[in-house]
Design a protein around this motif. Sequence first.
Motif, PDB file in Angstrom:
ATOM      1  N   ALA A 150       0.849  -1.197   0.000  1.00 18.69           N
ATOM      2  CA  ALA A 150       0.000   0.000   0.000  1.00 18.69           C
ATOM      3  C   ALA A 150       0.881   1.242   0.000  1.00 18.69           C
ATOM      4  CB  ALA A 150      -0.901  -0.001   1.230  1.00 18.69           C
ATOM      5  N   ASP A 151       0.337   2.339  -0.547  1.00 19.75           N
ATOM      6  CA  ASP A 151       1.080   3.599  -0.448  1.00 19.75           C
ATOM      7  C   ASP A 151       0.921   4.142   0.980  1.00 19.75           C
ATOM      8  OD1 ASP A 151      -1.559   4.460  -0.510  1.00 19.75           O
ATOM      9  OD2 ASP A 151      -1.156   6.142  -1.838  1.00 19.75           O
ATOM     10  N   GLY A 155      -4.307   5.172  -0.091  1.00 15.88           N
ATOM     11  CA  GLY A 155      -5.232   5.405  -1.192  1.00 15.88           C
ATOM     12  C   GLY A 155      -5.094   4.410  -2.327  1.00 15.88           C
ATOM     13  N   PHE A 156      -3.956   3.713  -2.382  1.00 11.95           N
ATOM     14  CA  PHE A 156      -3.723   2.760  -3.475  1.00 11.95           C
ATOM     15  C   PHE A 156      -3.085   1.483  -2.943  1.00 11.95           C
ATOM     16  CE2 PHE A 156      -3.750   6.909  -5.454  1.00 11.95           C
ATOM     17  CZ  PHE A 156      -4.562   6.699  -6.559  1.00 11.95           C
ATOM     18  N   TYR A 158      -0.934  -2.018  -4.449  1.00 13.92           N
ATOM     19  CA  TYR A 158      -0.153  -2.513  -5.589  1.00 13.92           C
ATOM     20  C   TYR A 158       0.100  -4.002  -5.393  1.00 13.92           C
ATOM     21  CZ  TYR A 158       0.579   2.477  -5.968  1.00 13.92           C
ATOM     22  OH  TYR A 158       0.372   3.837  -6.059  1.00 13.92           O
ATOM     23  N   ALA A 169      -2.465  -2.054 -10.089  1.00 14.59           N
ATOM     24  CA  ALA A 169      -2.751  -0.934  -9.189  1.00 14.59           C
ATOM     25  C   ALA A 169      -4.252  -0.911  -8.909  1.00 14.59           C
ATOM     26  CB  ALA A 169      -2.313   0.376  -9.829  1.00 14.59           C
ATOM     27  N   LEU A 170      -4.588  -0.735  -7.630  1.00 17.73           N
ATOM     28  CA  LEU A 170      -5.987  -0.693  -7.217  1.00 17.73           C
ATOM     29  C   LEU A 170      -6.208   0.547  -6.364  1.00 17.73           C
ATOM     30  CD1 LEU A 170      -4.914  -3.960  -6.719  1.00 17.73           C
ATOM     31  CD2 LEU A 170      -7.368  -4.163  -6.877  1.00 17.73           C
ATOM     32  N   ARG A 171      -7.357   1.185  -6.537  1.00 14.31           N
ATOM     33  CA  ARG A 171      -7.704   2.376  -5.756  1.00 14.31           C
ATOM     34  C   ARG A 171      -8.558   1.934  -4.569  1.00 14.31           C
ATOM     35  NH1 ARG A 171      -9.637   5.626  -9.564  1.00 14.31           N
ATOM     36  NH2 ARG A 171      -7.684   6.771  -9.728  1.00 14.31           N
ATOM     37  N   ARG A 173     -11.313   2.910  -1.866  1.00 13.38           N
ATOM     38  CA  ARG A 173     -12.412   3.870  -1.777  1.00 13.38           C
ATOM     39  C   ARG A 173     -13.040   3.842  -0.391  1.00 13.38           C
ATOM     40  NH1 ARG A 173     -12.647   7.535  -5.862  1.00 13.38           N
ATOM     41  NH2 ARG A 173     -12.496   6.510  -7.872  1.00 13.38           N
ATOM     42  N   VAL A 179     -12.347  -1.587  -2.796  1.00  9.35           N
ATOM     43  CA  VAL A 179     -11.154  -1.551  -3.629  1.00  9.35           C
ATOM     44  C   VAL A 179     -11.600  -1.762  -5.074  1.00  9.35           C
ATOM     45  CG1 VAL A 179      -8.944  -2.660  -4.117  1.00  9.35           C
ATOM     46  CG2 VAL A 179      -9.713  -2.460  -1.773  1.00  9.35           C
ATOM     47  N   ILE A 182      -7.502  -0.295 -11.211  1.00 11.26           N
ATOM     48  CA  ILE A 182      -7.392   0.836 -12.132  1.00 11.26           C
ATOM     49  C   ILE A 182      -6.427   0.577 -13.275  1.00 11.26           C
ATOM     50  CG2 ILE A 182      -8.146   2.624 -10.533  1.00 11.26           C
ATOM     51  CD1 ILE A 182      -5.245   3.283  -9.965  1.00 11.26           C
TER      52      ILE A 182
END
Length: 185
Positions: A150-151, A155-156, A158, A169-171, A173, A179, A182
């Motif tokens: 995760a970042d 928010g993202f 990987y 990559a996944l966002r 929410r 999730v 993207i």
Amino acid sequence: MPNDVRDLPASNDGLYRFLGGSPLAVAFRLVLLSILVGVVLAAIGFDPWNILHSIQMLFRRLWDLGFDAVRIWRPGPNTLRADHVVALPFGSGPRHMVMHPSGHLHVVTEYSCEVFTLAAGPDGRWAVVAGTVVSPDAVAGFDFPSELSADREGGFLYAGVRGSNAIAALRVRGSGERVEPIAMV
């Protein structure tokens, strides 16, 4: 028979040759052997000073292999104790997980190419609250997601995808409970 000569007692066997000799030589060999065994045990993850605990942990790790589940452990007196199990869909193959700053747990699955989101309920029991594919481009049986990161802000996500040799990559929410994929590059 008068000409029958025998060595007493079995002086040619390996144990006698290893443990034979002066008491100082025997003590030296036993200390050396103990150090070598300790180094080998430490190299495979055993604690030579607490061998019973290490064996117990080995059995727990082996027990967890091959189940489509996330096991929740709670601290107990001097050890961890199994609390409950969160079942994932059959054949999903959970591989790696990361904790979101919101307290949600994201789990990537190796065989079904999905990310499941788990959340703790008011009673402390965890449950699956959402699930999505790692990427629409990922093909189960060819692609095998393995690492999930995760970042810093959460928010993202990987996911490293073996097979396609890509990063999905996944966002994230909402407050971490949803999730969505993207991109896969």
